[in-house]
Design an enzyme around this catalytic site. Sequence first.
Site, PDB file in Angstrom:
ATOM      1  N   GLN A   1       0.830  -1.202   0.000  1.00  0.00           N
ATOM      2  CA  GLN A   1       0.000   0.000   0.000  1.00  0.00           C
ATOM      3  C   GLN A   1       0.865   1.253   0.000  1.00  0.00           C
ATOM      4  O   GLN A   1       1.934   1.288   0.603  1.00  0.00           O
ATOM      5  CB  GLN A   1      -0.893   0.002   1.237  1.00  0.00           C
TER       6      GLN A   1
ATOM      7  N   SER B   1       5.057  -5.807   3.020  1.00  0.00           N
ATOM      8  CA  SER B   1       3.756  -5.866   3.671  1.00  0.00           C
ATOM      9  C   SER B   1       2.765  -6.624   2.780  1.00  0.00           C
ATOM     10  O   SER B   1       2.948  -7.805   2.506  1.00  0.00           O
ATOM     11  CB  SER B   1       3.276  -4.446   4.009  1.00  0.00           C
ATOM     12  N   LEU B   2       1.731  -5.953   2.292  1.00  0.00           N
ATOM     13  CA  LEU B   2       0.777  -6.591   1.384  1.00  0.00           C
ATOM     14  C   LEU B   2       1.486  -7.275   0.212  1.00  0.00           C
ATOM     15  O   LEU B   2       1.058  -8.329  -0.273  1.00  0.00           O
ATOM     16  CB  LEU B   2      -0.193  -5.534   0.837  1.00  0.00           C
TER      17      LEU B   2
ATOM     18  N   ARG C   1      -8.321  -9.120   4.524  1.00  0.00           N
ATOM     19  CA  ARG C   1      -7.252  -8.548   5.353  1.00  0.00           C
ATOM     20  C   ARG C   1      -7.484  -7.053   5.539  1.00  0.00           C
ATOM     21  O   ARG C   1      -7.365  -6.523   6.649  1.00  0.00           O
ATOM     22  CB  ARG C   1      -5.901  -8.805   4.672  1.00  0.00           C
TER      23      ARG C   1
ATOM     24  N   HIS D   1       1.030  -3.042  11.339  1.00  0.00           N
ATOM     25  CA  HIS D   1       2.227  -3.726  11.856  1.00  0.00           C
ATOM     26  C   HIS D   1       2.583  -3.363  13.297  1.00  0.00           C
ATOM     27  O   HIS D   1       3.734  -3.495  13.690  1.00  0.00           O
ATOM     28  CB  HIS D   1       3.434  -3.482  10.937  1.00  0.00           C
TER      29      HIS D   1
ATOM     30  N   GLN E   1       2.523 -10.987  10.591  1.00  0.00           N
ATOM     31  CA  GLN E   1       2.909  -9.808   9.809  1.00  0.00           C
ATOM     32  C   GLN E   1       1.999  -8.613  10.078  1.00  0.00           C
ATOM     33  O   GLN E   1       2.417  -7.465   9.977  1.00  0.00           O
ATOM     34  CB  GLN E   1       2.891 -10.172   8.319  1.00  0.00           C
TER      35      GLN E   1
END
Length: 314
Positions: free
Chosen positions: A16, A97-98, A122, A206, A255
């Site tokens: 993102q 991340s994503l 998510r 996170h 994560q």
Amino acid sequence: MTETGNLKTGMVFPGQGSQSVGMLAGLAAEHTEVAETFAQASGILGYDLWKLVQDGPAEDLNQTDRTQPAMLVSGVAVWRVWQALDGVMPVVMAGHSLGEYTALVCSGSLAFEDAVGLVAERGRCMQSAVPAGVGGMAAILGLDDEAVAGVCSQAADDEVVTPVNYNSPGQVVIAGHMTAVQRAIVLAKEAGAKRAVELPVSVPSHCALMEPAAERFSKSLEQVVIHPPKIPVIQNVDAGTHDDPELIRANLGKQLYEPVQWVKSVQAMGHIGVTQVFEIGPGKVLAGLGKRIDRTISHAAVHDPDTLKAALAV
């Protein structure tokens, strides 16, 4: 897995923040794989994802439950174009991340259909975990990791604020309660940070505030089949590669509330002899970070006809 000459290639996938209205339009005009990939995803999601990506509005695209599928599908679309043109196969992958989900799809670990629904869920779990305005994130530039951790510890005051993205040496993102993040910004500047700026996000990713999201999301994670990756994927939480599907699954859950170890992930590529890394998907954020992490590796972004042509020529 193949290499070209004596060049070992790694591939990384953005998360993102790299999304923008109109992304991949140039690539879609020349390669049918882009439209086909988005059409496949739209059928799963129940709305026209390509229309959202091309026409916006930006505030809709920037909603985390829309951003996450948009970025995953964009990365997979570029990867499919790369494959169709017989681009060099990487020896290792990673995603920020994503982007880790995109890497797992492209490595054959996660089915595309499963991943599209999974990242949409998510996003919903993350958005619902913390009411709007309660959480925040900020980028701290010019302080080392230890100094940032110290600033967070000092600013917390019975709230949550911790380092969450170790993006490059001297660039750490923090997240937690908005009031604690704002206190940390002031303290970081006092400690000598070159910049300390709040990020325009709706979710404090996170950090410990995402533990309820992880708990809810675990039910969806448990329902998808995860295979050992055909191409090793460096995971965010430990900067390691894993063959055990259950360990991969557990790391995806962690994560959500543990830091992204991006510096260590890029360094891990260097340790196995990677000499060039391509960022596959919209934007060039990771290529920029990579240049600051390891200058012995060549870093380039692939997201439009010109960058694709340049990467294929390498």
